[in-house]
Design a protein around this motif. Structure first.
Motif, PDB file in Angstrom:
ATOM      1  N   ASP A 112     -29.398 -25.018 103.756  1.00  0.00           N
ATOM      2  CA  ASP A 112     -28.495 -26.135 103.511  1.00  0.00           C
ATOM      3  C   ASP A 112     -28.496 -27.101 104.686  1.00  0.00           C
ATOM      4  O   ASP A 112     -29.215 -26.906 105.667  1.00  0.00           O
ATOM      5  CB  ASP A 112     -27.086 -25.635 103.164  1.00  0.00           C
ATOM      6  N   GLU A 113     -27.683 -28.125 104.588  1.00  0.00           N
ATOM      7  CA  GLU A 113     -27.653 -29.182 105.605  1.00  0.00           C
ATOM      8  C   GLU A 113     -26.843 -28.781 106.833  1.00  0.00           C
ATOM      9  O   GLU A 113     -26.745 -29.541 107.795  1.00  0.00           O
ATOM     10  CB  GLU A 113     -27.059 -30.452 105.001  1.00  0.00           C
ATOM     11  N   ASN A 114     -26.251 -27.575 106.804  1.00  0.00           N
ATOM     12  CA  ASN A 114     -25.412 -27.110 107.901  1.00  0.00           C
ATOM     13  C   ASN A 114     -26.080 -26.007 108.712  1.00  0.00           C
ATOM     14  O   ASN A 114     -25.396 -25.218 109.366  1.00  0.00           O
ATOM     15  CB  ASN A 114     -24.074 -26.591 107.345  1.00  0.00           C
ATOM     16  N   SER A 115     -27.411 -25.950 108.657  1.00  0.00           N
ATOM     17  CA  SER A 115     -28.188 -24.935 109.375  1.00  0.00           C
ATOM     18  C   SER A 115     -27.807 -23.524 108.947  1.00  0.00           C
ATOM     19  O   SER A 115     -27.755 -22.598 109.752  1.00  0.00           O
ATOM     20  CB  SER A 115     -28.026 -25.091 110.894  1.00  0.00           C
ATOM     21  N   ARG A 116     -27.536 -23.382 107.650  1.00  0.00           N
ATOM     22  CA  ARG A 116     -27.305 -22.063 107.069  1.00  0.00           C
ATOM     23  C   ARG A 116     -28.404 -21.780 106.063  1.00  0.00           C
ATOM     24  O   ARG A 116     -29.013 -22.695 105.495  1.00  0.00           O
ATOM     25  CB  ARG A 116     -25.927 -22.003 106.389  1.00  0.00           C
ATOM     26  N   MET A 117     -28.657 -20.496 105.826  1.00  0.00           N
ATOM     27  CA  MET A 117     -29.733 -20.150 104.908  1.00  0.00           C
ATOM     28  C   MET A 117     -29.438 -18.827 104.214  1.00  0.00           C
ATOM     29  O   MET A 117     -28.602 -18.032 104.656  1.00  0.00           O
ATOM     30  CB  MET A 117     -31.067 -20.060 105.648  1.00  0.00           C
ATOM     31  N   CYS A 118     -30.160 -18.614 103.125  1.00  0.00           N
ATOM     32  CA  CYS A 118     -30.121 -17.363 102.392  1.00  0.00           C
ATOM     33  C   CYS A 118     -31.525 -17.096 101.888  1.00  0.00           C
ATOM     34  O   CYS A 118     -32.183 -18.004 101.359  1.00  0.00           O
ATOM     35  CB  CYS A 118     -29.135 -17.441 101.229  1.00  0.00           C
ATOM     36  N   ASN A 119     -32.004 -15.879 102.069  1.00  0.00           N
ATOM     37  CA  ASN A 119     -33.384 -15.550 101.717  1.00  0.00           C
ATOM     38  C   ASN A 119     -33.446 -14.517 100.601  1.00  0.00           C
ATOM     39  O   ASN A 119     -32.494 -13.773 100.364  1.00  0.00           O
ATOM     40  CB  ASN A 119     -34.132 -14.997 102.932  1.00  0.00           C
ATOM     41  N   ALA A 120     -34.596 -14.454  99.952  1.00  0.00           N
ATOM     42  CA  ALA A 120     -34.842 -13.454  98.924  1.00  0.00           C
ATOM     43  C   ALA A 120     -36.339 -13.211  98.841  1.00  0.00           C
ATOM     44  O   ALA A 120     -37.143 -14.017  99.317  1.00  0.00           O
ATOM     45  CB  ALA A 120     -34.299 -13.922  97.573  1.00  0.00           C
ATOM     46  N   THR A 121     -36.712 -12.103  98.249  1.00  0.00           N
ATOM     47  CA  THR A 121     -38.125 -11.789  98.024  1.00  0.00           C
ATOM     48  C   THR A 121     -38.338 -11.454  96.559  1.00  0.00           C
ATOM     49  O   THR A 121     -37.394 -11.132  95.835  1.00  0.00           O
ATOM     50  CB  THR A 121     -38.588 -10.600  98.892  1.00  0.00           C
ATOM     51  N   TYR A 122     -39.582 -11.545  96.130  1.00  0.00           N
ATOM     52  CA  TYR A 122     -39.954 -11.077  94.795  1.00  0.00           C
ATOM     53  C   TYR A 122     -41.329 -10.424  94.900  1.00  0.00           C
ATOM     54  O   TYR A 122     -42.195 -10.879  95.654  1.00  0.00           O
ATOM     55  CB  TYR A 122     -39.947 -12.212  93.770  1.00  0.00           C
ATOM     56  N   THR A 123     -41.512  -9.348  94.190  1.00  0.00           N
ATOM     57  CA  THR A 123     -42.735  -8.551  94.300  1.00  0.00           C
ATOM     58  C   THR A 123     -43.633  -8.785  93.096  1.00  0.00           C
ATOM     59  O   THR A 123     -43.215  -8.618  91.943  1.00  0.00           O
ATOM     60  CB  THR A 123     -42.399  -7.060  94.423  1.00  0.00           C
ATOM     61  N   VAL A 124     -44.852  -9.183  93.372  1.00  0.00           N
ATOM     62  CA  VAL A 124     -45.874  -9.398  92.342  1.00  0.00           C
ATOM     63  C   VAL A 124     -46.701  -8.114  92.239  1.00  0.00           C
ATOM     64  O   VAL A 124     -47.371  -7.732  93.191  1.00  0.00           O
ATOM     65  CB  VAL A 124     -46.771 -10.594  92.717  1.00  0.00           C
ATOM     66  N   SER A 125     -46.622  -7.460  91.110  1.00  0.00           N
ATOM     67  CA  SER A 125     -47.286  -6.161  90.956  1.00  0.00           C
ATOM     68  C   SER A 125     -48.529  -6.205  90.082  1.00  0.00           C
ATOM     69  O   SER A 125     -49.223  -5.204  89.927  1.00  0.00           O
ATOM     70  CB  SER A 125     -46.302  -5.130  90.378  1.00  0.00           C
TER      71      SER A 125
END
Length: 242
Positions: A112-125
């Protein structure tokens, strides 16, 4: 342009760093990684187009500082229904179709514009088309300004060296950390001619995903032309026989 039907620039091939390619989608990379980007007709059922990304600059290994990602910017004024930064904040869900010549875990970073973040992953099998659904939790910190400035940016990482994966995972919202933007990524591409495909990208204010919303071509084109449109070079170019 979540299904990559619009390509006003007629982009094909290498783009370099931090360049808009197919409409509204920007490609960024480090010096030692490169992918070509092309509008493709290789798609899952129900779609006409995807973006095809092909490795053309691999050097046999992934160095610590290497990265490459597709990025999409969303204006703050289009995100007010998230109520981000308030006690009424809502979760939102990202869904997309992805196909890869290689298997492994890929990463997504939402900032976001406030130097905050959220991450995620996804697995390709496997190497088939699959739909991936990622729900991002509500964030009661970091109000998004009601303006045309970027409120959120979504990064689809396709290359990530250890400088970007060595930090702790940020699976709920937290302060930005460069070492954590792609934590969990292990789908290293070290050879050329590896193909990746993406389409059907959709973001919804909800904790679940619905079917992709296909818009009429003219509507999608008009939305893209708000940011970029080609101007005829000569008066005669503006008119064509019907």
């Amino acid at each position: 342009n979540g299904e990559f039907r619009i390509n006003q620039r007629g982009h094909s091939g290498s783009a370099g760093h931090n360049v808009y390619t197919l409409d509204r989608w920007k490609y960024s990379r480090s010096a030692n990684t490169e992918f070509s980007q092309d509008q493709s007709t290789v798609t899952p059922d129900g779609f006409a187009n995807s973006v095809k990304m092909t490795s053309i600059g691999s050097n046999g290994s992934t160095n610590a500082g290497d990265y490459a990602y597709w990025r999409y910017h969303i204006e703050g004024q289009d995100l007010q229904d998230l109520s981000k930064g308030t006690s009424a904040a809502k979760a939102f869900t990202l869904s997309f179709y992805f196909k890869s010549d290689i298997t492994g875990t890929f990463a997504i970073s939402i900032q976001d514009e406030n130097s905050r973040m959220c991450n995620a992953t996804y697995t390709v099998s496997n190497t088939n088309w699959n739909r991936y659904i990622i729900t991002i939790p509500a964030d009661t910190t970091g109000t998004i300004a009601n303006s045309n400035a970027t409120g959120l940016s979504i990064h689809f990482y396709i290359v990530a060296g250890s400088n970007h994966t060595s930090g702790s995972a940020v699976n709920t919202w937290g302060s930005y950390s460069a070492s954590s933007v792609a934590t969990g990524f292990n789908a290293h591409i070290t050879t050329n001619s590896v193909n990746l495909y993406l389409t059907g990208v959709q973001l919804e204010v909800s904790d679940y995903a619905t079917s992709f919303e296909h818009l009429p071509y003219g509507v999608e084109l008009a939305r893209c032309q708000r940011y970029y449109q080609q101007v005829p070079k000569t008066p005669s170019d503006a008119y064509a026989p019907i």
